[in-house]
Scaffold this motif. Structure first.
Motif, PDB file in Angstrom:
ATOM      1  N   GLY A   1       0.836  -1.191   0.000  1.00 44.28           N
ATOM      2  CA  GLY A   1       0.000   0.000   0.000  1.00 44.28           C
ATOM      3  C   GLY A   1       0.873   1.244   0.000  1.00 44.28           C
ATOM      4  O   GLY A   1       1.243   1.767   1.050  1.00 44.28           O
ATOM      5  N   ILE A   2       1.211   1.726  -1.173  1.00 38.11           N
ATOM      6  CA  ILE A   2       2.145   2.855  -1.287  1.00 38.11           C
ATOM      7  C   ILE A   2       1.432   4.171  -0.970  1.00 38.11           C
ATOM      8  O   ILE A   2       1.889   4.965  -0.146  1.00 38.11           O
ATOM      9  CB  ILE A   2       2.764   2.895  -2.698  1.00 38.11           C
ATOM     10  N   PHE A   3       0.331   4.436  -1.628  1.00 43.25           N
ATOM     11  CA  PHE A   3      -0.523   5.590  -1.356  1.00 43.25           C
ATOM     12  C   PHE A   3       0.250   6.909  -1.214  1.00 43.25           C
ATOM     13  O   PHE A   3       0.253   7.523  -0.149  1.00 43.25           O
ATOM     14  CB  PHE A   3      -1.349   5.364  -0.090  1.00 43.25           C
ATOM     15  N   PRO A   4       0.926   7.374  -2.266  1.00 47.16           N
ATOM     16  CA  PRO A   4       1.596   8.683  -2.170  1.00 47.16           C
ATOM     17  C   PRO A   4       0.572   9.797  -1.978  1.00 47.16           C
ATOM     18  O   PRO A   4      -0.583   9.690  -2.417  1.00 47.16           O
ATOM     19  CB  PRO A   4       2.298   8.804  -3.527  1.00 47.16           C
ATOM     20  N   ASN A   5       0.995  10.822  -1.282  1.00 48.72           N
ATOM     21  CA  ASN A   5       0.128  11.991  -1.029  1.00 48.72           C
ATOM     22  C   ASN A   5      -1.185  11.606  -0.341  1.00 48.72           C
ATOM     23  O   ASN A   5      -2.241  12.174  -0.632  1.00 48.72           O
ATOM     24  CB  ASN A   5      -0.161  12.738  -2.347  1.00 48.72           C
ATOM     25  N   ARG A   6      -1.100  10.598   0.536  1.00 47.75           N
ATOM     26  CA  ARG A   6      -2.246  10.178   1.348  1.00 47.75           C
ATOM     27  C   ARG A   6      -3.454   9.800   0.485  1.00 47.75           C
ATOM     28  O   ARG A   6      -4.609  10.045   0.844  1.00 47.75           O
ATOM     29  CB  ARG A   6      -2.627  11.274   2.351  1.00 47.75           C
TER      30      ARG A   6
ATOM     31  N   SER B   1       4.696  -3.782   4.537  1.00 50.16           N
ATOM     32  CA  SER B   1       5.884  -3.581   3.705  1.00 50.16           C
ATOM     33  C   SER B   1       6.206  -2.098   3.522  1.00 50.16           C
ATOM     34  O   SER B   1       7.351  -1.747   3.233  1.00 50.16           O
ATOM     35  CB  SER B   1       5.692  -4.237   2.331  1.00 50.16           C
ATOM     36  N   CYS B   2       5.201  -1.236   3.652  1.00 53.37           N
ATOM     37  CA  CYS B   2       5.382   0.210   3.513  1.00 53.37           C
ATOM     38  C   CYS B   2       5.043   0.860   4.858  1.00 53.37           C
ATOM     39  O   CYS B   2       3.877   1.188   5.123  1.00 53.37           O
ATOM     40  CB  CYS B   2       4.498   0.769   2.400  1.00 53.37           C
ATOM     41  N   PRO B   3       6.020   1.020   5.741  1.00 51.09           N
ATOM     42  CA  PRO B   3       5.741   1.415   7.129  1.00 51.09           C
ATOM     43  C   PRO B   3       5.088   2.777   7.276  1.00 51.09           C
ATOM     44  O   PRO B   3       4.322   2.995   8.219  1.00 51.09           O
ATOM     45  CB  PRO B   3       7.123   1.373   7.800  1.00 51.09           C
ATOM     46  N   ARG B   4       5.353   3.704   6.383  1.00 54.22           N
ATOM     47  CA  ARG B   4       4.732   5.027   6.506  1.00 54.22           C
ATOM     48  C   ARG B   4       3.217   4.933   6.335  1.00 54.22           C
ATOM     49  O   ARG B   4       2.458   5.562   7.074  1.00 54.22           O
ATOM     50  CB  ARG B   4       5.326   5.989   5.466  1.00 54.22           C
ATOM     51  N   THR B   5       2.786   4.127   5.374  1.00 51.92           N
ATOM     52  CA  THR B   5       1.350   3.946   5.172  1.00 51.92           C
ATOM     53  C   THR B   5       0.712   3.279   6.380  1.00 51.92           C
ATOM     54  O   THR B   5      -0.395   3.643   6.798  1.00 51.92           O
ATOM     55  CB  THR B   5       1.086   3.100   3.912  1.00 51.92           C
ATOM     56  N   VAL B   6       1.402   2.302   6.949  1.00 50.45           N
ATOM     57  CA  VAL B   6       0.858   1.587   8.111  1.00 50.45           C
ATOM     58  C   VAL B   6       0.548   2.560   9.243  1.00 50.45           C
ATOM     59  O   VAL B   6      -0.507   2.481   9.886  1.00 50.45           O
ATOM     60  CB  VAL B   6       1.855   0.502   8.585  1.00 50.45           C
ATOM     61  N   LYS B   7       1.437   3.503   9.494  1.00 53.33           N
ATOM     62  CA  LYS B   7       1.194   4.484  10.559  1.00 53.33           C
ATOM     63  C   LYS B   7       0.022   5.399  10.224  1.00 53.33           C
ATOM     64  O   LYS B   7      -0.749   5.779  11.106  1.00 53.33           O
ATOM     65  CB  LYS B   7       2.462   5.308  10.795  1.00 53.33           C
ATOM     66  N   GLU B   8      -0.132   5.735   8.947  1.00 54.48           N
ATOM     67  CA  GLU B   8      -1.192   6.662   8.557  1.00 54.48           C
ATOM     68  C   GLU B   8      -2.582   6.028   8.637  1.00 54.48           C
ATOM     69  O   GLU B   8      -3.555   6.699   8.984  1.00 54.48           O
ATOM     70  CB  GLU B   8      -0.944   7.183   7.137  1.00 54.48           C
ATOM     71  N   VAL B   9      -2.700   4.745   8.313  1.00 58.67           N
ATOM     72  CA  VAL B   9      -4.026   4.118   8.255  1.00 58.67           C
ATOM     73  C   VAL B   9      -4.373   3.355   9.528  1.00 58.67           C
ATOM     74  O   VAL B   9      -5.441   2.736   9.604  1.00 58.67           O
ATOM     75  CB  VAL B   9      -4.139   3.163   7.049  1.00 58.67           C
ATOM     76  N   LYS B  10      -3.513   3.414  10.521  1.00 59.77           N
ATOM     77  CA  LYS B  10      -3.757   2.669  11.759  1.00 59.77           C
ATOM     78  C   LYS B  10      -5.114   3.045  12.360  1.00 59.77           C
ATOM     79  O   LYS B  10      -5.437   4.213  12.525  1.00 59.77           O
ATOM     80  CB  LYS B  10      -2.644   2.960  12.766  1.00 59.77           C
ATOM     81  N   ASP B  11      -5.908   2.012  12.663  1.00 58.64           N
ATOM     82  CA  ASP B  11      -7.235   2.167  13.285  1.00 58.64           C
ATOM     83  C   ASP B  11      -8.228   2.936  12.408  1.00 58.64           C
ATOM     84  O   ASP B  11      -9.209   3.479  12.925  1.00 58.64           O
ATOM     85  CB  ASP B  11      -7.118   2.857  14.657  1.00 58.64           C
TER      86      ASP B  11
END
Length: 398
Positions: free
Chosen positions: A339-344, A369-379
């Protein structure tokens, strides 16, 4: 079988408390017991001849199982297999700290090691590998994340340094190979950056034990395995088993169909998902527009899960969702390994809140695999993260 009654035996652990014995030897046991005389019947689920020693000084009876003699070579190999799983020193970049800790929690054979990530005043890396002498002769791995061009150079510096520290073997775990979508030259002047990155990684110094192992999950184009040179051995893993496990947990697991947004995704994944009914979508040109259409399969009344290797803007998945809902899908979910999701861009995916598949998804599964996305979509629904920790820990034992 023999029974013995020592006159004054020392206290011995009972069978019920001997976990090691209980877990390793399946036994069916019955007994008849008298004050001065007793008999014991033991039945074993294998054909090996075990002897039994009995101590009756106390109640309950204590039983000592004596294994059959094992040839010396067999005993040595058995002891080695049980005793020595491959011990790995796992280094990681800052972004991958959470995943590294989850990997280490999977096995006592994986030990986390630290790197000091600093920069000089001019912005270039100032790095330090702690206890470098302590990893000599060890199996070493590095968990990398090439999430942006700015972090690649500092991690490459570490990747090139670790194999030179007299390590027994070196494994590079790069869950997401970021330039995978740029593997073709369609016009003169196009630069195939996937080949460039593969060539850079192929020049990783060779450790004492042989070529570096490279672990990648669901690389975008399978032909990219041929981009790597002989100094590196790519090991291609998949996140699909994580999806299969999650689908089995759903209440409507018997009503699931798998949809692929294009023929490429079908070619990649259909063999791993062949026991599900399948739907294949395709982009067709209508005038100046390219519109997603259903090429084959029927989504009516089904919980349809769209499967692909990665998502960036999410435009194709959104169009696929619309056409599936239009043709009667009861629920729509999605899975992508990366889940790359550039620019949110993940914000364009809403939760269906129990209905309206045309307006939202029931689940959107990604891996870590993409830790930045994981933090953004948490919960944040509909997103759920399926961790790669267990398959990575298993890959480190290869």
């Amino acid at each position: 079988m023999s029974t013995t009654t020592p006159p004054s035996p020392p206290p011995l652990p009972s069978l019920s408390s001997n976990n090691k014995l209980r877990n390793s030897t399946p036994i069916l046991l019955s007994r008849s017991f008298k004050r001065k005389d007793f008999s014991i019947r033991c039945e074993f689920e294998n054909s090996q001849r075990w002897t039994v020693g009995c101590v009756s000084a106390t109640d309950p009876i204590h039983i000592i199982l004596k294994p059959p003699s094992i040839p010396m070579a067999s005993a040595a190999s058995l002891g080695s297999a049980v005793k020595n799983s491959k011990r790995v020193c796992l280094f990681y970049c800052n972004e991958m700290k959470d995943l590294a800790e989850r990997i280490a929690s999977q096995s006592d054979a994986i030990e986390l090691r630290s790197i000091t990530w600093r920069t000089f005043e001019d912005g270039f890396p100032n790095l330090f590998i702690s206890n470098a002498h302590g990893i000599r002769g060890q199996h070493v791995a590095f968990l990398a994340s090439f999430s942006s061009p700015g972090v690649i150079f500092e991690q490459l510096s570490v990747i090139y340094a670790l194999p030179k520290l007299f390590v027994s073997s070196f494994t590079l775990v790069l869950p997401f190979f970021p330039t995978g979508t740029s593997e073709r030259m369609e016009d003169e002047g196009d630069v195939a950056t996937a080949f460039t990155l593969a060539r850079i990684l192929s020049n990783t110094p060779v450790p004492r034990g042989g070529p570096t192992s490279l672990v990648i999950f669901d690389i975008h184009a399978l032909q990219e395995r041929f981009f790597f040179g002989d100094n590196i051995l790519p090991c291609f893993e998949s996140g699909i088993p994580l999806l299969l496990n999650r689908l089995q947990q759903l209440l409507d697991s018997d009503n699931i169909s798998i949809a692929f947004p294009d023929d490429g995704a079908w070619k990649r994944f259909h063999k791993q998902l062949q026991h599900f009914p399948m739907i294949v979508c395709a982009k067709v040109r209508e005038g100046d527009q390219r519109i997603v259409r259903i090429k084959e399969g029927d989504p009516a009344g089904r919980h349809v899960v769209i499967v692909d290797d990665l998502v960036q803007s999410g435009g194709t998945l959104t169009e696929c969702q619309k056409v599936l809902a239009k043709h009667g899908a009861q629920k729509i979910s999605a899975y992508v390994t990366h889940g790359i999701f550039p620019n949110r861009s993940w914000q364009r995916f809403n939760h269906d809140k129990g209905g309206s598949p045309e307006n939202g998804m029931t689940y959107f599964w990604i891996t870590d695999s993409c830790p930045r996305t994981v933090k953004e979509v948490k919960d944040k629904k509909p997103f759920e993260v399926l961790s790669l920790a267990a398959p990575i820990a298993a890959a480190l034992q290869i």
